[in-house]
Design a protein around this motif. Structure first.
Motif, PDB file in Angstrom:
ATOM      1  N   ASN A  34       0.859  -1.175   0.000  1.00  0.00           N
ATOM      2  CA  ASN A  34       0.000   0.000   0.000  1.00  0.00           C
ATOM      3  C   ASN A  34       0.903   1.234   0.000  1.00  0.00           C
ATOM      4  O   ASN A  34       1.592   1.504   0.976  1.00  0.00           O
ATOM      5  CB  ASN A  34      -0.899  -0.015   1.235  1.00  0.00           C
ATOM      6  N   LEU A  35       0.910   1.962  -1.096  1.00  0.00           N
ATOM      7  CA  LEU A  35       1.807   3.120  -1.209  1.00  0.00           C
ATOM      8  C   LEU A  35       1.449   4.231  -0.226  1.00  0.00           C
ATOM      9  O   LEU A  35       2.306   5.053   0.122  1.00  0.00           O
ATOM     10  CB  LEU A  35       1.803   3.654  -2.644  1.00  0.00           C
ATOM     11  N   ASN A  36       0.187   4.248   0.251  1.00  0.00           N
ATOM     12  CA  ASN A  36      -0.194   5.230   1.272  1.00  0.00           C
ATOM     13  C   ASN A  36       0.598   4.995   2.559  1.00  0.00           C
ATOM     14  O   ASN A  36       1.018   5.943   3.221  1.00  0.00           O
ATOM     15  CB  ASN A  36      -1.695   5.137   1.567  1.00  0.00           C
ATOM     16  N   GLU A  37       0.804   3.726   2.905  1.00  0.00           N
ATOM     17  CA  GLU A  37       1.562   3.394   4.108  1.00  0.00           C
ATOM     18  C   GLU A  37       3.040   3.753   3.934  1.00  0.00           C
ATOM     19  O   GLU A  37       3.674   4.257   4.863  1.00  0.00           O
ATOM     20  CB  GLU A  37       1.401   1.908   4.429  1.00  0.00           C
ATOM     21  N   LEU A  38       3.562   3.509   2.739  1.00  0.00           N
ATOM     22  CA  LEU A  38       4.964   3.857   2.486  1.00  0.00           C
ATOM     23  C   LEU A  38       5.162   5.365   2.524  1.00  0.00           C
ATOM     24  O   LEU A  38       6.193   5.857   3.007  1.00  0.00           O
ATOM     25  CB  LEU A  38       5.403   3.289   1.136  1.00  0.00           C
ATOM     26  N   LEU A  39       4.169   6.122   2.038  1.00  0.00           N
ATOM     27  CA  LEU A  39       4.237   7.582   2.101  1.00  0.00           C
ATOM     28  C   LEU A  39       4.202   8.046   3.552  1.00  0.00           C
ATOM     29  O   LEU A  39       4.953   8.961   3.939  1.00  0.00           O
ATOM     30  CB  LEU A  39       3.070   8.196   1.321  1.00  0.00           C
ATOM     31  N   HIS A  40       3.351   7.422   4.357  1.00  0.00           N
ATOM     32  CA  HIS A  40       3.272   7.773   5.783  1.00  0.00           C
ATOM     33  C   HIS A  40       4.613   7.523   6.464  1.00  0.00           C
ATOM     34  O   HIS A  40       5.076   8.344   7.278  1.00  0.00           O
ATOM     35  CB  HIS A  40       2.169   6.956   6.465  1.00  0.00           C
ATOM     36  N   ASN A  41       5.250   6.396   6.132  1.00  0.00           N
ATOM     37  CA  ASN A  41       6.567   6.095   6.711  1.00  0.00           C
ATOM     38  C   ASN A  41       7.593   7.149   6.305  1.00  0.00           C
ATOM     39  O   ASN A  41       8.434   7.555   7.113  1.00  0.00           O
ATOM     40  CB  ASN A  41       7.041   4.712   6.250  1.00  0.00           C
ATOM     41  N   ALA A  42       7.517   7.578   5.041  1.00  0.00           N
ATOM     42  CA  ALA A  42       8.452   8.589   4.550  1.00  0.00           C
ATOM     43  C   ALA A  42       8.254   9.903   5.294  1.00  0.00           C
ATOM     44  O   ALA A  42       9.228  10.567   5.685  1.00  0.00           O
ATOM     45  CB  ALA A  42       8.255   8.786   3.048  1.00  0.00           C
ATOM     46  N   GLU A  43       7.005  10.292   5.501  1.00  0.00           N
ATOM     47  CA  GLU A  43       6.721  11.534   6.218  1.00  0.00           C
ATOM     48  C   GLU A  43       7.208  11.446   7.671  1.00  0.00           C
ATOM     49  O   GLU A  43       7.705  12.434   8.225  1.00  0.00           O
ATOM     50  CB  GLU A  43       5.225  11.844   6.169  1.00  0.00           C
ATOM     51  N   SER A  44       7.069  10.262   8.267  1.00  0.00           N
ATOM     52  CA  SER A  44       7.549  10.072   9.642  1.00  0.00           C
ATOM     53  C   SER A  44       9.057  10.252   9.708  1.00  0.00           C
ATOM     54  O   SER A  44       9.594  10.816  10.668  1.00  0.00           O
ATOM     55  CB  SER A  44       7.167   8.673  10.145  1.00  0.00           C
ATOM     56  N   GLU A  45       9.745   9.787   8.671  1.00  0.00           N
ATOM     57  CA  GLU A  45      11.202   9.920   8.607  1.00  0.00           C
ATOM     58  C   GLU A  45      11.616  11.391   8.518  1.00  0.00           C
ATOM     59  O   GLU A  45      12.693  11.774   8.982  1.00  0.00           O
ATOM     60  CB  GLU A  45      11.719   9.154   7.385  1.00  0.00           C
ATOM     61  N   LEU A  46      10.753  12.211   7.939  1.00  0.00           N
ATOM     62  CA  LEU A  46      11.064  13.628   7.725  1.00  0.00           C
ATOM     63  C   LEU A  46      10.338  14.539   8.720  1.00  0.00           C
ATOM     64  O   LEU A  46      10.283  15.753   8.516  1.00  0.00           O
ATOM     65  CB  LEU A  46      10.669  14.029   6.297  1.00  0.00           C
ATOM     66  N   THR A  47       9.805  13.961   9.795  1.00  0.00           N
ATOM     67  CA  THR A  47       8.985  14.714  10.747  1.00  0.00           C
ATOM     68  C   THR A  47       9.661  15.987  11.240  1.00  0.00           C
ATOM     69  O   THR A  47       9.039  17.061  11.293  1.00  0.00           O
ATOM     70  CB  THR A  47       8.625  13.830  11.963  1.00  0.00           C
ATOM     71  N   GLU A  48      10.931  15.886  11.578  1.00  0.00           N
ATOM     72  CA  GLU A  48      11.626  17.038  12.173  1.00  0.00           C
ATOM     73  C   GLU A  48      11.660  18.233  11.231  1.00  0.00           C
ATOM     74  O   GLU A  48      11.291  19.350  11.619  1.00  0.00           O
ATOM     75  CB  GLU A  48      13.054  16.629  12.558  1.00  0.00           C
ATOM     76  N   ILE A  49      12.067  18.024   9.993  1.00  0.00           N
ATOM     77  CA  ILE A  49      12.164  19.144   9.056  1.00  0.00           C
ATOM     78  C   ILE A  49      10.779  19.616   8.607  1.00  0.00           C
ATOM     79  O   ILE A  49      10.568  20.806   8.356  1.00  0.00           O
ATOM     80  CB  ILE A  49      13.044  18.787   7.835  1.00  0.00           C
ATOM     81  N   ILE A  50       9.799  18.697   8.540  1.00  0.00           N
ATOM     82  CA  ILE A  50       8.428  19.093   8.193  1.00  0.00           C
ATOM     83  C   ILE A  50       7.889  20.055   9.245  1.00  0.00           C
ATOM     84  O   ILE A  50       7.310  21.102   8.921  1.00  0.00           O
ATOM     85  CB  ILE A  50       7.522  17.857   8.066  1.00  0.00           C
ATOM     86  N   HIS A  51       8.101  19.726  10.519  1.00  0.00           N
ATOM     87  CA  HIS A  51       7.637  20.595  11.604  1.00  0.00           C
ATOM     88  C   HIS A  51       8.432  21.895  11.644  1.00  0.00           C
ATOM     89  O   HIS A  51       7.878  22.971  11.879  1.00  0.00           O
ATOM     90  CB  HIS A  51       7.759  19.863  12.943  1.00  0.00           C
ATOM     91  N   GLU A  52       9.732  21.783  11.404  1.00  0.00           N
ATOM     92  CA  GLU A  52      10.585  22.968  11.444  1.00  0.00           C
ATOM     93  C   GLU A  52      10.153  23.997  10.411  1.00  0.00           C
ATOM     94  O   GLU A  52      10.122  25.208  10.693  1.00  0.00           O
ATOM     95  CB  GLU A  52      12.035  22.547  11.185  1.00  0.00           C
ATOM     96  N   LYS A  53       9.787  23.535   9.221  1.00  0.00           N
ATOM     97  CA  LYS A  53       9.403  24.445   8.145  1.00  0.00           C
ATOM     98  C   LYS A  53       7.897  24.664   8.067  1.00  0.00           C
ATOM     99  O   LYS A  53       7.416  25.396   7.206  1.00  0.00           O
ATOM    100  CB  LYS A  53       9.923  23.917   6.800  1.00  0.00           C
ATOM    101  N   LYS A  54       7.144  23.992   8.986  1.00  0.00           N
ATOM    102  CA  LYS A  54       5.682  24.093   9.005  1.00  0.00           C
ATOM    103  C   LYS A  54       5.088  23.720   7.635  1.00  0.00           C
ATOM    104  O   LYS A  54       4.114  24.333   7.167  1.00  0.00           O
ATOM    105  CB  LYS A  54       5.234  25.504   9.402  1.00  0.00           C
ATOM    106  N   ALA A  55       5.697  22.729   7.004  1.00  0.00           N
ATOM    107  CA  ALA A  55       5.287  22.324   5.662  1.00  0.00           C
ATOM    108  C   ALA A  55       3.900  21.692   5.661  1.00  0.00           C
ATOM    109  O   ALA A  55       3.502  21.027   6.619  1.00  0.00           O
ATOM    110  CB  ALA A  55       6.304  21.336   5.082  1.00  0.00           C
ATOM    111  N   VAL A  56       3.181  21.937   4.578  1.00  0.00           N
ATOM    112  CA  VAL A  56       1.847  21.351   4.392  1.00  0.00           C
ATOM    113  C   VAL A  56       1.941  20.330   3.252  1.00  0.00           C
ATOM    114  O   VAL A  56       2.264  20.690   2.118  1.00  0.00           O
ATOM    115  CB  VAL A  56       0.801  22.433   4.046  1.00  0.00           C
ATOM    116  N   ILE A  57       1.667  19.069   3.577  1.00  0.00           N
ATOM    117  CA  ILE A  57       1.732  18.003   2.573  1.00  0.00           C
ATOM    118  C   ILE A  57       0.341  17.407   2.405  1.00  0.00           C
ATOM    119  O   ILE A  57      -0.265  16.947   3.370  1.00  0.00           O
ATOM    120  CB  ILE A  57       2.732  16.902   2.987  1.00  0.00           C
ATOM    121  N   THR A  58      -0.156  17.449   1.185  1.00  0.00           N
ATOM    122  CA  THR A  58      -1.463  16.849   0.893  1.00  0.00           C
ATOM    123  C   THR A  58      -1.264  15.762  -0.154  1.00  0.00           C
ATOM    124  O   THR A  58      -0.419  15.881  -1.039  1.00  0.00           O
ATOM    125  CB  THR A  58      -2.462  17.897   0.362  1.00  0.00           C
TER     126      THR A  58
END
Length: 214
Positions: free
Chosen positions: A58-82
């Motif tokens: 399920n590519l949705n699960e793999l995408l979720h894992n990828a976002e978890s790996e990038l959590t720190e920089i996503i939060h740091e930049k307040k990035a919005v991913i849809t």
């Protein structure tokens, strides 16, 4: 090198000359860059040499894992991913996860100062006949997954060379990196008998398009 440098205490640095401290700082910076380069080269090599075991994923699960790996920089930049709903496909799971990490990470790295990064991921099913000059015609259907951002973009004349190993569009002092990340993306997609394209408008953003066979 990094181990020995770490053993130089603040007290030792205090009695050094300014030039000695500067040289030590340069050695430390170079060692860190070499460490990153070695890690990236090992990752690139792994896409070639590791056993390619395809699993229904399920590519949705793999995408979720990828976002978890990038959590720190996503939060740091307040990035919005849809993201729209992604398909279930026979893939090499860790490689597709790495593909997602690299593409999202690339958008985050080259986001525009003062602008909240917005990354939009969309998936649609397409016919190979609609792309006769690009897609393998013996495979009838592909999943087209686009990664669009509002980052700084790049000159579209580099949209093909950007996937070449060690190709950099910016100096290492402006943006850290080894120029291997997108080459890894291309190799991963090729391992799945797919295709990857890039396009961009400077100061407006970039679009990376991945075609994976159904």
């Amino acid at each position: 090198m990094q181990t020995f440098i770490s053993r130089v205490s603040d007290a030792d640095k205090a009695i050094m000359s300014d030039s000695a401290r500067e040289y030590l700082s340069k050695i430390e910076s170079s060692a860190k860059r070499m460490r990153v380069l070695i890690d990236d080269l090992l990752l690139f090599s792994r896409t070639n040499t590791t056993k390619k075991e395809f699993l229904k994923s399920n590519l949705n699960e793999l995408l979720h894992n990828a976002e978890s790996e990038l959590t720190e920089i996503i939060h740091e930049k307040k990035a919005v991913i849809t993201a729209s709903k992604l398909p279930k496909l026979d893939v090499i799971p860790y490689q597709i996860e790495q593909l997602f990490i690299n593409l999202i990470g690339n958008s985050l790295k080259y986001s525009q100062p003062g602008r909240i990064p917005e990354i939009n991921i969309e998936s649609t099913k397409v016919l190979s006949a609609d792309y006769p000059d690009l897609l393998e015609q013996t495979t009838k259907k592909f999943h087209k997954i686009t990664f669009s951002d509002n980052g700084m973009g790049f000159d579209p004349q580099f949209k093909e060379t950007i996937f070449i190993l060690f190709q950099r569009l910016h100096s290492k002092t402006d943006y850290p990196g080894t120029g291997i990340g997108l080459a890894i993306c291309k190799k991963i997609v090729e391992n799945h008998k797919g295709y990857i394209l890039a396009d961009s408008t400077p100061e407006k953003g970039s679009v990376f398009t991945v075609f994976l066979p159904d």
